[in-house]
Design a protein around this motif. Structure first.
Motif, PDB file in Angstrom:
ATOM      1  N   ARG A  50       3.510 -22.414  22.805  1.00  0.00           N
ATOM      2  CA  ARG A  50       4.036 -21.447  23.780  1.00  0.00           C
ATOM      3  C   ARG A  50       2.920 -20.493  24.193  1.00  0.00           C
ATOM      4  NH1 ARG A  50       9.127 -23.295  25.233  1.00  0.00           N
ATOM      5  NH2 ARG A  50       9.862 -24.382  23.393  1.00  0.00           N
ATOM      6  N   ALA A  51       2.972 -20.034  25.410  1.00  0.00           N
ATOM      7  CA  ALA A  51       1.970 -19.083  25.919  1.00  0.00           C
ATOM      8  C   ALA A  51       2.385 -17.667  25.525  1.00  0.00           C
ATOM      9  CB  ALA A  51       1.838 -19.215  27.429  1.00  0.00           C
ATOM     10  N   ILE A  52       2.272 -17.371  24.245  1.00  0.00           N
ATOM     11  CA  ILE A  52       2.672 -16.058  23.737  1.00  0.00           C
ATOM     12  C   ILE A  52       1.489 -15.105  23.840  1.00  0.00           C
ATOM     13  CG2 ILE A  52       3.386 -14.777  21.676  1.00  0.00           C
ATOM     14  CD1 ILE A  52       5.151 -17.153  20.977  1.00  0.00           C
ATOM     15  N   GLY A  53       1.743 -13.984  24.467  1.00  0.00           N
ATOM     16  CA  GLY A  53       0.712 -12.971  24.616  1.00  0.00           C
ATOM     17  C   GLY A  53       0.916 -11.840  23.630  1.00  0.00           C
ATOM     18  N   LEU A  54      -0.078 -10.999  23.517  1.00  0.00           N
ATOM     19  CA  LEU A  54       0.020  -9.780  22.725  1.00  0.00           C
ATOM     20  C   LEU A  54      -0.092  -8.617  23.693  1.00  0.00           C
ATOM     21  CD1 LEU A  54      -2.286 -10.563  19.664  1.00  0.00           C
ATOM     22  CD2 LEU A  54       0.172 -10.924  19.905  1.00  0.00           C
ATOM     23  N   THR A  55       0.789  -7.649  23.542  1.00  0.00           N
ATOM     24  CA  THR A  55       0.832  -6.510  24.445  1.00  0.00           C
ATOM     25  C   THR A  55       0.838  -5.221  23.651  1.00  0.00           C
ATOM     26  OG1 THR A  55       2.045  -7.833  26.061  1.00  0.00           O
ATOM     27  CG2 THR A  55       2.146  -5.454  26.322  1.00  0.00           C
ATOM     28  N   ALA A  56       0.085  -4.260  24.152  1.00  0.00           N
ATOM     29  CA  ALA A  56       0.010  -2.940  23.520  1.00  0.00           C
ATOM     30  C   ALA A  56       0.787  -1.938  24.367  1.00  0.00           C
ATOM     31  CB  ALA A  56      -1.442  -2.497  23.397  1.00  0.00           C
ATOM     32  N   MET A  57       1.485  -1.051  23.696  1.00  0.00           N
ATOM     33  CA  MET A  57       2.286  -0.020  24.332  1.00  0.00           C
ATOM     34  C   MET A  57       1.551   1.317  24.177  1.00  0.00           C
ATOM     35  SD  MET A  57       6.239   0.870  23.298  1.00  0.00           S
ATOM     36  CE  MET A  57       6.722  -0.845  23.350  1.00  0.00           C
ATOM     37  N   GLU A  62      -2.268   8.771  26.285  1.00  0.00           N
ATOM     38  CA  GLU A  62      -2.873   8.367  25.010  1.00  0.00           C
ATOM     39  C   GLU A  62      -3.900   7.256  25.222  1.00  0.00           C
ATOM     40  OE1 GLU A  62      -2.345   9.786  21.989  1.00  0.00           O
ATOM     41  OE2 GLU A  62      -0.971  11.214  22.934  1.00  0.00           O
ATOM     42  N   GLU A  63      -4.985   7.327  24.478  1.00  0.00           N
ATOM     43  CA  GLU A  63      -6.056   6.334  24.556  1.00  0.00           C
ATOM     44  C   GLU A  63      -5.774   5.113  23.679  1.00  0.00           C
ATOM     45  OE1 GLU A  63     -10.799   6.041  23.362  1.00  0.00           O
ATOM     46  OE2 GLU A  63      -9.773   7.966  23.245  1.00  0.00           O
ATOM     47  N   HIS A  64      -5.079   5.328  22.573  1.00  0.00           N
ATOM     48  CA  HIS A  64      -4.796   4.249  21.633  1.00  0.00           C
ATOM     49  C   HIS A  64      -3.303   3.905  21.678  1.00  0.00           C
ATOM     50  CE1 HIS A  64      -8.838   4.497  20.131  1.00  0.00           C
ATOM     51  NE2 HIS A  64      -8.696   5.798  19.934  1.00  0.00           N
ATOM     52  N   PRO A  65      -2.981   2.645  21.467  1.00  0.00           N
ATOM     53  CA  PRO A  65      -1.579   2.225  21.563  1.00  0.00           C
ATOM     54  C   PRO A  65      -0.727   2.760  20.418  1.00  0.00           C
ATOM     55  CG  PRO A  65      -2.928   0.407  20.809  1.00  0.00           C
ATOM     56  CD  PRO A  65      -3.864   1.522  21.143  1.00  0.00           C
ATOM     57  N   SER A  66       0.544   2.914  20.725  1.00  0.00           N
ATOM     58  CA  SER A  66       1.494   3.353  19.708  1.00  0.00           C
ATOM     59  C   SER A  66       2.231   2.176  19.083  1.00  0.00           C
ATOM     60  CB  SER A  66       2.509   4.320  20.315  1.00  0.00           C
ATOM     61  OG  SER A  66       3.215   3.684  21.379  1.00  0.00           O
ATOM     62  N   HIS A  67       2.202   1.014  19.744  1.00  0.00           N
ATOM     63  CA  HIS A  67       2.957  -0.137  19.241  1.00  0.00           C
ATOM     64  C   HIS A  67       2.393  -1.407  19.874  1.00  0.00           C
ATOM     65  CE1 HIS A  67       6.308  -2.024  17.269  1.00  0.00           C
ATOM     66  NE2 HIS A  67       6.878  -2.423  18.384  1.00  0.00           N
ATOM     67  N   ASN A  92      11.765   2.656  23.995  1.00  0.00           N
ATOM     68  CA  ASN A  92      10.655   3.427  23.427  1.00  0.00           C
ATOM     69  C   ASN A  92      10.338   4.647  24.278  1.00  0.00           C
ATOM     70  OD1 ASN A  92       9.252   2.199  20.886  1.00  0.00           O
ATOM     71  ND2 ASN A  92       9.968   0.473  22.098  1.00  0.00           N
ATOM     72  N   ALA A  93      10.341   4.509  25.599  1.00  0.00           N
ATOM     73  CA  ALA A  93      10.086   5.654  26.479  1.00  0.00           C
ATOM     74  C   ALA A  93      11.181   6.710  26.318  1.00  0.00           C
ATOM     75  CB  ALA A  93       9.988   5.198  27.935  1.00  0.00           C
ATOM     76  N   ALA A 103       0.007  -2.906  28.266  1.00  0.00           N
ATOM     77  CA  ALA A 103      -1.195  -3.615  28.694  1.00  0.00           C
ATOM     78  C   ALA A 103      -1.395  -4.817  27.801  1.00  0.00           C
ATOM     79  CB  ALA A 103      -2.410  -2.692  28.620  1.00  0.00           C
ATOM     80  N   GLU A 104      -1.634  -5.955  28.412  1.00  0.00           N
ATOM     81  CA  GLU A 104      -1.894  -7.168  27.646  1.00  0.00           C
ATOM     82  C   GLU A 104      -3.199  -7.009  26.876  1.00  0.00           C
ATOM     83  OE1 GLU A 104      -2.344 -11.961  28.332  1.00  0.00           O
ATOM     84  OE2 GLU A 104      -1.250 -10.746  29.793  1.00  0.00           O
ATOM     85  N   ILE A 105      -3.205  -7.502  25.666  1.00  0.00           N
ATOM     86  CA  ILE A 105      -4.398  -7.447  24.819  1.00  0.00           C
ATOM     87  C   ILE A 105      -5.232  -8.685  25.113  1.00  0.00           C
ATOM     88  CG2 ILE A 105      -5.261  -7.510  22.461  1.00  0.00           C
ATOM     89  CD1 ILE A 105      -2.646  -6.082  21.636  1.00  0.00           C
ATOM     90  N   ALA A 106      -6.436  -8.456  25.593  1.00  0.00           N
ATOM     91  CA  ALA A 106      -7.348  -9.560  25.861  1.00  0.00           C
ATOM     92  C   ALA A 106      -8.273  -9.741  24.661  1.00  0.00           C
ATOM     93  CB  ALA A 106      -8.162  -9.259  27.118  1.00  0.00           C
ATOM     94  N   GLY A 107      -8.715 -10.940  24.440  1.00  0.00           N
ATOM     95  CA  GLY A 107      -9.654 -11.198  23.357  1.00  0.00           C
ATOM     96  C   GLY A 107      -8.972 -11.376  22.018  1.00  0.00           C
ATOM     97  N   GLU A 108      -9.774 -11.278  20.998  1.00  0.00           N
ATOM     98  CA  GLU A 108      -9.316 -11.501  19.632  1.00  0.00           C
ATOM     99  C   GLU A 108      -8.694 -10.247  19.020  1.00  0.00           C
ATOM    100  OE1 GLU A 108      -9.331 -14.495  18.034  1.00  0.00           O
ATOM    101  OE2 GLU A 108      -9.978 -15.248  19.984  1.00  0.00           O
ATOM    102  N   LEU A 109      -7.816 -10.448  18.081  1.00  0.00           N
ATOM    103  CA  LEU A 109      -7.180  -9.332  17.394  1.00  0.00           C
ATOM    104  C   LEU A 109      -8.221  -8.469  16.678  1.00  0.00           C
ATOM    105  CD1 LEU A 109      -4.448  -8.018  16.755  1.00  0.00           C
ATOM    106  CD2 LEU A 109      -4.384  -9.386  14.674  1.00  0.00           C
ATOM    107  N   THR A 110      -9.255  -9.075  16.159  1.00  0.00           N
ATOM    108  CA  THR A 110     -10.284  -8.296  15.459  1.00  0.00           C
ATOM    109  C   THR A 110     -10.941  -7.292  16.400  1.00  0.00           C
ATOM    110  OG1 THR A 110     -11.879 -10.068  15.847  1.00  0.00           O
ATOM    111  CG2 THR A 110     -10.808 -10.026  13.708  1.00  0.00           C
ATOM    112  N   ASP A 111     -11.200  -7.692  17.636  1.00  0.00           N
ATOM    113  CA  ASP A 111     -11.784  -6.770  18.617  1.00  0.00           C
ATOM    114  C   ASP A 111     -10.822  -5.623  18.918  1.00  0.00           C
ATOM    115  OD1 ASP A 111     -13.994  -8.488  18.801  1.00  0.00           O
ATOM    116  OD2 ASP A 111     -13.103  -9.588  20.487  1.00  0.00           O
TER     117      ASP A 111
END
Length: 145
Positions: A50-57, A62-67, A92-93, A103-111
């Motif tokens: 499946r084309a499962i993406g990772l998304t940050a909230m 805020e500069e860093h995601p909360s979830h 959540n809002a 925002a979709e998370i691009a790249g690897e989780l480590t990054d």
């Protein structure tokens, strides 16, 4: 399952400073705040067909995601299970009382973890990956419906 606000499970100062105390919370609390990105990554890894993406909230200003959560065709997966992504963002809002953007998370989780000060699996008190796999298995994905 109905989406819940991750902020309801925000870690206390002791839970933030002591990994064992954080680990000993319920699965729901652990994956709502502190290991949400691990659960989302395990979801993506579990369903490679499946084309499962990772998304940050991000809360407004805020500069860093909360979830962090997994996404698939309008669905979102987090500690609440599968729900519609718009429902997850709205709940959540509403809880936070301010706008939230995703925002979709691009790249690897480590990054992502390095950029946003999130722990990698080896930085937890115990390995969170088996716990995340067990938790994910409790929820049927929407494509099996």
């Amino acid at each position: 399952m109905v989406a819940e606000a991750a902020g309801r499970f925000r870690r206390t100062p002791i839970e933030r400073s002591d990994q064992r105390v954080s680990w000993e919370r319920t699965d729901q609390a652990f994956f709502a705040a502190g290991a949400c990105h691990i659960l989302a990554a395990v979801c993506r890894e579990t369903y490679p067909d499946r084309a499962i993406g990772l998304t940050a909230m991000f809360m407004a200003g805020e500069e860093h995601p909360s979830h962090v959560y997994a996404t698939w065709e309008g669905w979102a997966f987090d500690f609440s299970g599968w729900s519609s992504e718009p429902e997850l963002l709205t709940v959540n809002a509403d809880f936070e009382g301010r706008p939230i953007r995703s925002a979709e998370i691009a790249g690897e989780l480590t990054d992502f973890c390095e950029r946003h000060h999130h722990r990698l699996p080896h930085q937890y008190w115990r390995d969170p990956l088996p716990r995340a796999r067990d938790y994910l298995a409790r929820f049927a994905p929407p494509w099996t419906g």
